[in-house]
Design a protein around this motif. Structure first.
Motif, short mmCIF file in Angstrom:
data_model
loop_
_atom_site.label_atom_id
_atom_site.label_comp_id
_atom_site.label_asym_id
_atom_site.label_seq_id
_atom_site.Cartn_x
_atom_site.Cartn_y
_atom_site.Cartn_z
N GLY A 1 21.60 -13.68 23.98
CA GLY A 1 22.70 -13.02 23.39
C GLY A 1 23.63 -13.92 22.59
N ILE A 2 23.74 -15.15 23.05
CA ILE A 2 24.69 -16.23 22.68
C ILE A 2 23.96 -16.61 21.06
N GLY A 3 22.87 -16.60 21.11
CA GLY A 3 22.18 -16.94 20.14
C GLY A 3 22.34 -15.99 19.16
N CYS A 4 22.20 -14.68 19.30
CA CYS A 4 22.21 -13.76 18.17
C CYS A 4 23.57 -13.56 17.98
N GLY A 5 24.70 -13.70 18.59
CA GLY A 5 26.02 -13.83 18.21
C GLY A 5 26.36 -14.93 17.18
N ALA A 6 25.86 -16.13 17.57
CA ALA A 6 25.95 -17.17 16.60
C ALA A 6 25.41 -17.00 15.31
#
Length: 164
Positions: free
Chosen positions: A82-87
């Motif tokens: 999720g953090i990667g997709c947000g970034a």
């Protein structure tokens, strides 16, 4: 007569025996209540539709601590994804930024900051104008310093200053 230290009851032995027989007969005449320790329902469940729940025993092959670590690692993996997709989304948005877009987005925030600064300045000036503490006496200032300095050692000396 002291009731705590007496060994004889107030009844003669024959009357005491008759009373004991009466109490035993009264107790024996009461019905005995049997409490079932288990129950089995032998009725067949319906062939279709809603069936009653069936208890399923827990026979785990994996220890509980290992299952906990597995669940935690799945959660950490999902969180990192999720953090990667947000970034990625943020960086995609930043790649298409123009100067006019930035100015239009920041304009309301700059306006709010300017209004807040003006209100704060007006409040501080209004407070500074009201002064009610007027001193009419003499002011004295008294300072007393006690310095105790000790030095120990010759080659690697250490000096300690105690100021009170």
């Amino acid at each position: 007569m002291d009731p705590l230290n007496t060994t004889q009851s107030g009844l003669p032995e024959s009357e005491a025996a008759a009373e004991a027989r009466r109490l035993l007969a009264e107790w024996a005449g009461k019905p005995v209540r049997h409490h079932p320790t288990s129950f089995r329902d032998d009725t067949e469940p319906p062939a279709f539709g809603s069936t009653p729940p069936v208890r399923q025993e827990d026979h785990r092959i994996v220890p509980a601590w290992a299952a906990g670590i597995a669940v935690a690692s799945i959660g950490v993996g999902a969180g990192i994804t999720g953090i990667g997709c947000g970034a990625w989304l943020v960086l995609q948005g930043l790649s298409s930024v123009t100067l006019n877009g930035v100015l239009m987005v920041t304009l309301p925030f700059a306006g709010l900051a300017m209004v807040a600064t003006a209100i704060g300045g007006a409040i501080s000036k209004a407070r500074a104008a009201v002064t009610k503490n007027v001193f009419g006496g003499t002011v004295t200032h008294h300072t007393e310093i006690h310095n105790n300095s000790t030095t120990r050692g010759a080659f690697f000396a250490c000096t300690r200053n105690d100021i009170r």
